[in-house]
Enzyme design. Structure first.
Site, PDB file in Angstrom:
ATOM      1  N   HIS A  55      86.454 -83.486 -98.075  1.00  0.00           N
ATOM      2  CA  HIS A  55      87.336 -83.601 -99.244  1.00  0.00           C
ATOM      3  C   HIS A  55      86.526 -84.260-100.366  1.00  0.00           C
ATOM      4  O   HIS A  55      85.587 -85.015-100.093  1.00  0.00           O
ATOM      5  CB  HIS A  55      88.501 -84.497 -98.818  1.00  0.00           C
ATOM      6  CG  HIS A  55      89.610 -84.640 -99.797  1.00  0.00           C
ATOM      7  ND1 HIS A  55      89.549 -85.504-100.873  1.00  0.00           N
ATOM      8  CD2 HIS A  55      90.828 -84.057 -99.870  1.00  0.00           C
ATOM      9  CE1 HIS A  55      90.691 -85.447-101.546  1.00  0.00           C
ATOM     10  NE2 HIS A  55      91.481 -84.571-100.960  1.00  0.00           N
ATOM     11  N   ASP A  93      86.700 -90.239 -91.866  1.00  0.00           N
ATOM     12  CA  ASP A  93      87.854 -90.013 -92.739  1.00  0.00           C
ATOM     13  C   ASP A  93      88.974 -89.458 -91.856  1.00  0.00           C
ATOM     14  O   ASP A  93      88.942 -88.295 -91.453  1.00  0.00           O
ATOM     15  CB  ASP A  93      87.450 -89.014 -93.838  1.00  0.00           C
ATOM     16  CG  ASP A  93      88.636 -88.589 -94.699  1.00  0.00           C
ATOM     17  OD1 ASP A  93      89.782 -88.979 -94.385  1.00  0.00           O
ATOM     18  OD2 ASP A  93      88.413 -87.849 -95.678  1.00  0.00           O
ATOM     19  N   GLN A 107      93.509 -86.806 -92.188  1.00  0.00           N
ATOM     20  CA  GLN A 107      94.233 -85.665 -91.621  1.00  0.00           C
ATOM     21  C   GLN A 107      94.337 -85.729 -90.103  1.00  0.00           C
ATOM     22  O   GLN A 107      94.645 -84.724 -89.457  1.00  0.00           O
ATOM     23  CB  GLN A 107      93.562 -84.346 -92.031  1.00  0.00           C
ATOM     24  CG  GLN A 107      93.590 -84.048 -93.510  1.00  0.00           C
ATOM     25  CD  GLN A 107      95.004 -83.781 -94.048  1.00  0.00           C
ATOM     26  OE1 GLN A 107      95.948 -83.541 -93.289  1.00  0.00           O
ATOM     27  NE2 GLN A 107      95.157 -83.807 -95.359  1.00  0.00           N
ATOM     28  N   LYS A 116     100.398 -89.932 -95.839  1.00  0.00           N
ATOM     29  CA  LYS A 116     100.254 -88.728 -95.007  1.00  0.00           C
ATOM     30  C   LYS A 116     100.752 -88.972 -93.589  1.00  0.00           C
ATOM     31  O   LYS A 116     100.667 -88.110 -92.725  1.00  0.00           O
ATOM     32  CB  LYS A 116      98.791 -88.282 -94.970  1.00  0.00           C
ATOM     33  CG  LYS A 116      98.275 -87.759 -96.310  1.00  0.00           C
ATOM     34  CD  LYS A 116      96.843 -87.307 -96.182  1.00  0.00           C
ATOM     35  CE  LYS A 116      96.142 -87.152 -97.506  1.00  0.00           C
ATOM     36  NZ  LYS A 116      96.531 -85.952 -98.255  1.00  0.00           N
ATOM     37  N   CYS A 156      91.034 -79.816-103.192  1.00  0.00           N
ATOM     38  CA  CYS A 156      90.067 -80.923-103.357  1.00  0.00           C
ATOM     39  C   CYS A 156      88.860 -80.746-102.455  1.00  0.00           C
ATOM     40  O   CYS A 156      88.354 -81.719-101.875  1.00  0.00           O
ATOM     41  CB  CYS A 156      90.707 -82.278-103.104  1.00  0.00           C
ATOM     42  SG  CYS A 156      91.968 -82.673-104.294  1.00  0.00           S
TER      43      CYS A 156
HETATM   44  N1  PMP Z   1      90.352 -86.964 -97.091  1.00  0.00           N
HETATM   45  C1  PMP Z   1      91.074 -85.932 -96.624  1.00  0.00           C
HETATM   46  C2  PMP Z   1      90.553 -85.157 -95.452  1.00  0.00           C
HETATM   47  C3  PMP Z   1      92.286 -85.608 -97.235  1.00  0.00           C
HETATM   48  O1  PMP Z   1      92.995 -84.574 -96.773  1.00  0.00           O
HETATM   49  C4  PMP Z   1      92.740 -86.368 -98.323  1.00  0.00           C
HETATM   50  C5  PMP Z   1      94.052 -86.052 -99.009  1.00  0.00           C
HETATM   51  N2  PMP Z   1      94.246 -84.702 -99.304  1.00  0.00           N
HETATM   52  C6  PMP Z   1      91.962 -87.438 -98.763  1.00  0.00           C
HETATM   53  C7  PMP Z   1      90.777 -87.697 -98.120  1.00  0.00           C
HETATM   54  C8  PMP Z   1      92.389 -88.297 -99.907  1.00  0.00           C
HETATM   55  O2  PMP Z   1      93.545 -89.001 -99.594  1.00  0.00           O
HETATM   56  P1  PMP Z   1      94.322 -89.832-100.709  1.00  0.00           P
HETATM   57  O3  PMP Z   1      94.537 -88.884-101.855  1.00  0.00           O
HETATM   58  O4  PMP Z   1      95.584 -90.237-100.050  1.00  0.00           O
HETATM   59  O5  PMP Z   1      93.460 -90.990-101.089  1.00  0.00           O
END
Ligand code: PMP
Length: 405
Positions: free
Chosen positions: A123, A200, A203, A226, A364
């Protein structure tokens, strides 16, 4: 165990809504999950009964709010099996947690030419903070390629590790491909070469049990929103000795031991990394979300979501011209797809008018989109409160749109 979805859905008031007169089908859970009543009520309860700024107050409300915040820290510690609550840092989310590590780690432990390893499926939150550090400290980063099925191979990672490697930062589960990476093997490989690992878990933490001690990862980050908790709160887990070695990320109240104009000394863990008033209402509500997950049972959640993933995959593949991106065997409940001849934005908009919430765009992960040779995709992502009947509605919706085109 089969979950009684009807009872569970009653815990989530938003799910009984109609959108354009149609029952809401919420398949955007990878972006954010819906909140159970217990979490919503907890927020109201904190503001209605104990609201006061924490840590600094001698008065009763401040003590109660502080206890509530610190209790939530212990709940998070228990949930991911950390050895101490000092290892749990509250942040604003996954993004802030990674920025914190990128800044503090690179500033204190990297010099120009040192390398960070990430993967092609990251991401933006696990790409851009390293690029910012590239500009500041001159670090470089290397990228592990993905295979046809959307997986990484350990031998490809191993080839990239060199004496210059300072950290491996990778996602546990891809928000686009769904791929669940073999993080235990990655940590073993990295540690055999004395390289720390950041996971990270944005997910994964809501789908798969995580034991940071068994995994032996050095850092692990995720977002409350999430995992059925409120927005604006996230977690940085770090091994205590690793966190001790890092300088503060932000300065201000709470993170200090003593301040004079000449010199400031810093507070101990975890407060060293929590400058300013934290979101103690959010942290308390995250604790409630974790209790909710524990009540349902992560194994039951996993079982239900796996069933939905299998069913949706089978049904989607029956649609002519539909292609799924990410066919890893180990996969989270996320399906990104395109239907030949239909722009993903058109698909998303038309599904929306049928009451079906999916996500469209680059998710993203623009570098991953480039690797896949596409600009964007449609993504349906499931949570344990979703049903096979909802997947039938999605399939009927897509079939209708295909006929229109
Ligand atoms: N890493 C991953 C794999 C994600 O899916 C996301 C959110 N789509 C993020 C980081 C960023 O999370 P946040 O916007 O809650 O900071």
């Amino acid at each position: 165990m089969f979950l009684d979805t009807e009872t569970i859905r009653a815990d989530f008031p938003i799910l009984s809504q109609k959108v354009y007169g149609k029952p809401l089908v919420y398949f955007d859970n990878a972006a954010t999950t819906q909140k159970p009543l217990s979490v919503i009520r907890k927020i109201e309860e904190v503001y209605s009964t104990i609201n006061a700024n924490i840590h600094r107050g001698v008065h009763r409300l401040s003590q109660l709010a502080t206890e509530s915040h610190e209790e939530a820290r212990k709940t998070v510690q228990r949930y991911i099996h950390a050895s101490s609550s000092n290892e749990i840092i509250f942040t604003r989310g996954t993004t802030e947690s990674i920025n914190l590590i990128a800044s503090s780690f690179c500033r204190s432990q990297c010099k120009a030419g040192d390398e960070i390893i990430i993967t092609e499926m990251e991401h933006h939150a696990n790409i851009v903070p390293w690029q910012i550090q590239q500009d500041i400290t001159g670090i470089a980063f290397k990228v592990v390629p993905i295979t046809e099925t959307g997986e990484i191979r350990l031998e490809d990672l191993e080839k990239l590790i060199s004496p210059k490697t300072k950290l491996i930062a990778l996602t546990h589960a891809s928000n686009v491909l769904g791929t669940i990476n073999p993080i235990a093997d990655v940590v073993r490989l990295a540690h055999s070469q004395d390289v720390p690992v950041l996971i990270d878990a944005a997910q994964s933490v809501q789908h798969i049990p995580i034991d940071v001690q068994a995994l032996d990862c050095d850092f692990l980050v995720f977002s409350s929103h999430k995992m059925y908790g409120p927005t604006g709160v996230g977690i940085l887990y770090g091994k205590e000795n690793r966190l001790e070695q890092l300088p503060p990320y932000q300065g201000g109240g709470e993170m200090i031991a003593n301040v004079t104009f000449e010199k400031t000394t810093y507070n101990e863990l975890p407060f060293k990394f929590e400058a300013g008033t934290p979101d103690y209402v959010g942290s308390t509500a995250l604790g409630e979300a974790i209790r909710y997950i524990e009540k349902i049972g992560l194994e039951n959640i996993y079982f239900q979501e796996e069933k939905l993933l299998q069913y949706a995959t089978e049904r989607l593949l029956q649609i002519d011209g539909l292609r799924i991106f990410g066919t890893s065997k180990q996969k989270g409940p996320v399906i990104s797809f395109l239907v030949k001849g239909i722009h993903p934005y058109d698909m998303g908009m038309l599904l929306d008018h049928l009451g079906i919430a999916v996500r469209t765009g680059h998710h993203c992960a623009q570098p991953l989109m480039n690797v896949l040779g596409i600009e964007s995709a449609v993504r349906a992502s499931f949570a344990f409160y979703n049903t096979e009947a909802e997947i039938d509605i999605l399939i009927a919706g897509i079939e209708r749109i295909v006929k229109m085109f």
